[in-house]
Design a protein around this motif. Sequence first.
Motif, PDB file in Angstrom:
ATOM      1  N   SER A 255       0.859  -1.187   0.000  1.00 36.92           N
ATOM      2  CA  SER A 255       0.000   0.000   0.000  1.00 36.92           C
ATOM      3  C   SER A 255       0.895   1.236   0.000  1.00 36.92           C
ATOM      4  O   SER A 255       2.084   1.173   0.364  1.00 36.92           O
ATOM      5  N   ALA A 256       0.313   2.359  -0.387  1.00 41.79           N
ATOM      6  CA  ALA A 256       1.075   3.617  -0.390  1.00 41.79           C
ATOM      7  C   ALA A 256       1.591   3.921   1.013  1.00 41.79           C
ATOM      8  O   ALA A 256       2.727   4.357   1.203  1.00 41.79           O
ATOM      9  N   ARG A 257       0.730   3.643   2.013  1.00 41.37           N
ATOM     10  CA  ARG A 257       1.127   3.952   3.391  1.00 41.37           C
ATOM     11  C   ARG A 257       2.301   3.077   3.829  1.00 41.37           C
ATOM     12  O   ARG A 257       3.240   3.545   4.459  1.00 41.37           O
ATOM     13  N   GLU A 258       2.236   1.797   3.488  1.00 40.35           N
ATOM     14  CA  GLU A 258       3.321   0.897   3.885  1.00 40.35           C
ATOM     15  C   GLU A 258       4.607   1.241   3.130  1.00 40.35           C
ATOM     16  O   GLU A 258       5.707   1.220   3.693  1.00 40.35           O
ATOM     17  N   SER A 259       4.465   1.594   1.855  1.00 40.01           N
ATOM     18  CA  SER A 259       5.632   2.004   1.066  1.00 40.01           C
ATOM     19  C   SER A 259       6.289   3.216   1.702  1.00 40.01           C
ATOM     20  O   SER A 259       7.515   3.271   1.868  1.00 40.01           O
ATOM     21  N   PHE A 260       5.458   4.177   2.049  1.00 39.89           N
ATOM     22  CA  PHE A 260       5.959   5.414   2.650  1.00 39.89           C
ATOM     23  C   PHE A 260       6.693   5.097   3.960  1.00 39.89           C
ATOM     24  O   PHE A 260       7.797   5.580   4.202  1.00 39.89           O
ATOM     25  N   ALA A 261       6.060   4.266   4.786  1.00 41.10           N
ATOM     26  CA  ALA A 261       6.659   3.931   6.091  1.00 41.10           C
ATOM     27  C   ALA A 261       7.993   3.197   5.907  1.00 41.10           C
ATOM     28  O   ALA A 261       8.964   3.454   6.616  1.00 41.10           O
ATOM     29  N   GLN A 262       8.044   2.297   4.940  1.00 45.86           N
ATOM     30  CA  GLN A 262       9.288   1.540   4.705  1.00 45.86           C
ATOM     31  C   GLN A 262      10.407   2.467   4.239  1.00 45.86           C
ATOM     32  O   GLN A 262      11.547   2.353   4.693  1.00 45.86           O
ATOM     33  N   LEU A 263      10.086   3.377   3.339  1.00 45.33           N
ATOM     34  CA  LEU A 263      11.119   4.269   2.814  1.00 45.33           C
ATOM     35  C   LEU A 263      11.550   5.287   3.867  1.00 45.33           C
ATOM     36  O   LEU A 263      12.708   5.695   3.919  1.00 45.33           O
ATOM     37  N   LEU A 264      10.590   5.672   4.696  1.00 50.50           N
ATOM     38  CA  LEU A 264      10.889   6.612   5.782  1.00 50.50           C
ATOM     39  C   LEU A 264      11.969   6.054   6.707  1.00 50.50           C
ATOM     40  O   LEU A 264      12.805   6.779   7.232  1.00 50.50           O
ATOM     41  N   ARG A 265      11.943   4.728   6.888  1.00 52.50           N
ATOM     42  CA  ARG A 265      12.926   4.081   7.765  1.00 52.50           C
ATOM     43  C   ARG A 265      14.276   3.920   7.076  1.00 52.50           C
ATOM     44  O   ARG A 265      15.216   3.436   7.680  1.00 52.50           O
ATOM     45  N   SER A 266      14.337   4.277   5.815  1.00 51.67           N
ATOM     46  CA  SER A 266      15.527   3.938   5.024  1.00 51.67           C
ATOM     47  C   SER A 266      16.259   5.162   4.484  1.00 51.67           C
ATOM     48  O   SER A 266      16.938   5.066   3.472  1.00 51.67           O
ATOM     49  N   THR A 267      16.091   6.295   5.133  1.00 51.98           N
ATOM     50  CA  THR A 267      16.761   7.489   4.617  1.00 51.98           C
ATOM     51  C   THR A 267      17.996   7.816   5.461  1.00 51.98           C
ATOM     52  O   THR A 267      18.035   7.535   6.655  1.00 51.98           O
ATOM     53  N   TYR A 268      18.994   8.384   4.810  1.00 49.60           N
ATOM     54  CA  TYR A 268      20.125   8.955   5.539  1.00 49.60           C
ATOM     55  C   TYR A 268      19.676  10.298   6.112  1.00 49.60           C
ATOM     56  O   TYR A 268      19.068  11.100   5.398  1.00 49.60           O
ATOM     57  N   ARG A 269      19.985  10.531   7.387  1.00 50.37           N
ATOM     58  CA  ARG A 269      19.674  11.823   8.005  1.00 50.37           C
ATOM     59  C   ARG A 269      20.859  12.242   8.846  1.00 50.37           C
ATOM     60  O   ARG A 269      21.221  11.542   9.784  1.00 50.37           O
ATOM     61  N   LEU A 270      21.420  13.366   8.495  1.00 50.68           N
ATOM     62  CA  LEU A 270      22.543  13.842   9.304  1.00 50.68           C
ATOM     63  C   LEU A 270      22.048  14.418  10.618  1.00 50.68           C
ATOM     64  O   LEU A 270      22.626  14.176  11.669  1.00 50.68           O
ATOM     65  N   ALA A 284       9.468  14.927  -0.259  1.00 46.98           N
ATOM     66  CA  ALA A 284      10.183  14.188  -1.316  1.00 46.98           C
ATOM     67  C   ALA A 284       9.756  12.720  -1.329  1.00 46.98           C
ATOM     68  O   ALA A 284       9.571  12.112  -2.397  1.00 46.98           O
ATOM     69  N   LEU A 285       9.601  12.125  -0.148  1.00 48.47           N
ATOM     70  CA  LEU A 285       9.170  10.724  -0.075  1.00 48.47           C
ATOM     71  C   LEU A 285       7.743  10.565  -0.591  1.00 48.47           C
ATOM     72  O   LEU A 285       7.411   9.584  -1.248  1.00 48.47           O
ATOM     73  N   HIS A 286       6.909  11.542  -0.266  1.00 49.41           N
ATOM     74  CA  HIS A 286       5.528  11.506  -0.756  1.00 49.41           C
ATOM     75  C   HIS A 286       5.521  11.498  -2.278  1.00 49.41           C
ATOM     76  O   HIS A 286       4.803  10.720  -2.917  1.00 49.41           O
ATOM     77  N   SER A 287       6.337  12.362  -2.848  1.00 50.44           N
ATOM     78  CA  SER A 287       6.429  12.436  -4.304  1.00 50.44           C
ATOM     79  C   SER A 287       6.934  11.106  -4.879  1.00 50.44           C
ATOM     80  O   SER A 287       6.407  10.596  -5.871  1.00 50.44           O
ATOM     81  N   LEU A 288       7.937  10.539  -4.226  1.00 50.48           N
ATOM     82  CA  LEU A 288       8.523   9.274  -4.691  1.00 50.48           C
ATOM     83  C   LEU A 288       7.486   8.148  -4.677  1.00 50.48           C
ATOM     84  O   LEU A 288       7.324   7.410  -5.665  1.00 50.48           O
ATOM     85  N   VAL A 289       6.779   8.022  -3.555  1.00 52.14           N
ATOM     86  CA  VAL A 289       5.799   6.931  -3.421  1.00 52.14           C
ATOM     87  C   VAL A 289       4.656   7.088  -4.431  1.00 52.14           C
ATOM     88  O   VAL A 289       4.110   6.099  -4.929  1.00 52.14           O
ATOM     89  N   GLY A 290       4.330   8.337  -4.758  1.00 54.59           N
ATOM     90  CA  GLY A 290       3.251   8.576  -5.711  1.00 54.59           C
ATOM     91  C   GLY A 290       3.648   8.282  -7.152  1.00 54.59           C
ATOM     92  O   GLY A 290       2.784   8.143  -8.016  1.00 54.59           O
ATOM     93  N   ARG A 291       4.950   8.210  -7.418  1.00 57.58           N
ATOM     94  CA  ARG A 291       5.370   8.119  -8.819  1.00 57.58           C
ATOM     95  C   ARG A 291       6.192   6.882  -9.169  1.00 57.58           C
ATOM     96  O   ARG A 291       6.346   6.559 -10.350  1.00 57.58           O
TER      97      ARG A 291
END
Lengths: 322, 96
Positions: A255-270, A284-291
Motif C-alpha cells: 500500500s502507499a502507506r506501507e511504502s511510505f513507512a518503509q522508505l521513511l525508515r531507510s533514509t540517511y539523516r545527518l 520528497a518521499l511523498h512524491s517518490l511513493v506517488g510516482r
Amino acid sequence: MFEYTVYGLAISSDVTLRQLDRLESPKALDGYPRVRLRLKPSKYKRIHAADWFQSYANPEGRPVLRQAKVDGGYLLNFPELADFFVSRNGREVTCSWPYAHGSIETICHLALDQVLPCVANLLGLLALHATAVVTSHGLCGFVGTAGTGKSTLAASFAMAGYPTFCDDCLVVVESRSGLVAEPGYPGVRLWEDSARSILGDRAGDHPAIGHYTNKRGVERLGESKAFPRRPTPLIAIYIVTRDTSKAAPKIDELSARESFAQLLRSTYRLDTTDTAMLSHEFQALHSLVGRVPVRRLEIASDFDRLPAAREIVLADLSLIGN
Amino acid sequence: MSAIRLLDQSRIAVSPGQVSCDLAGEVAILNLKDSVYYGLDSVGASVWSLIQQPKTFAEIRDALLGIYEVDSAQLESDLQVLLGELSERGLIEIQT
C-alpha cells in the motif's frame, strides 16, 4: 585536486577516491552542489564531548558512528577510526584520523560510503539506504535492513550483465524529466560468504574495505562498461526481506502507506533535529511513493536462489516498463 | 484514552507544527515539534481532511455521518478518542 561526481554532489578532493572515475572536465561539475573533501592524518586526537545527538551501534552494542553538533557544523565520529567535520552548509568535509588503525583505504571508504550520503541529505537531497542496478527495463532500487542481501543481489545482477548503480546510497532527485537517481559507483560491499558465493575462488582478490570489517569491496563486476554516469530514471523500488524457508522468491504489492513507512525508515539523516530537512524529506518521499512503484521482494537466504530472484525482478520490471 | 471531552461547539483545527500528505486515501503526518511520524487510516484521513479548515466537533461528526454508514453513537465515541489522541500529540488545536 581530484574532481568527481557522486550521489548528486560535485566533490573536490585532495586525495584519490579510487572507486570513482576522475572527471576530465570541470564543466561536468556544473549544476551539482560542490563539496570540498579534505582527508589528512593528524597527530591530535580530539577529546570528545558526550553530547552525541545520534549514535549507531553494531549488533554487539559497540558504537560505530556517533554524531554531535559542534561549533560551525557537525562531528561524525567513527570510534577508534576517524573524525569527520561537516560544515553547517555541507560544503566542507574534513577528516582527521589520529588513530593507529586508520588507513587511507578505510578513510576513503568511510567518506564515500558513510559520510557523503549524510552530506547529500544535509544539502537537501533524498538519500536512501538502497542499492540499485541497471536492467534492460530501467533502473531499480533495493531497500532493506542490513543483512537482507541487497548488495549480494546487486552483485548477482552485475555478474549477469546488469551493472550496479550504487550500493547502499541511492539519491533520488526531481529533474525536468521527472524523478531520477544520481549515480553512485559500480561497486558493492560483500560479506565473505557472499563474496565467495558470487566470485568463487576470486573472492580473495578483493580486499576488505577496512581493517575493522571482513566486508570486501568488489568493484566493476561483469559488464561495468554499461555503468551510467548520468542521472537515470528510477522505475521501481523493492523492499527486500529475507525468507528463512527455501521457498521461491516472490513479489507483493505494498500500500502507499506501507511504502511510505518503509522508505521513511531507510533514509540517511545527518540531523534528525533539523525540522526543515525532515519536512523537505517528507515531501520528497511523498512524491517518490506517488510516482515510483514500491513492492516487497521476499528472497530466501540460500545463495542458490539468487538467479530465481533476478528472474522474478526482471519479469516484474518488464511489466512496469511497459 | 484522552481525558478531554469535546463539546459540540468545540472548535478543532490542525496544528501549524506538522506536515502531512495523502497516501492513496490514508494520511501520513510528521510532527515537527518532536520529529515523530504518524499514520491515519482512511476514516482518520477523512477527519484529517475535514479539519484542514477549522470546524466544530458537531460539524465534523455530521460531515462524517454523510460519508459513512455508521451508528452515530459509535462515531461520536471514536471521534472523541481520535481527536483526543491527536490533541495529546500536538497535531491539532482545540478551542472549547
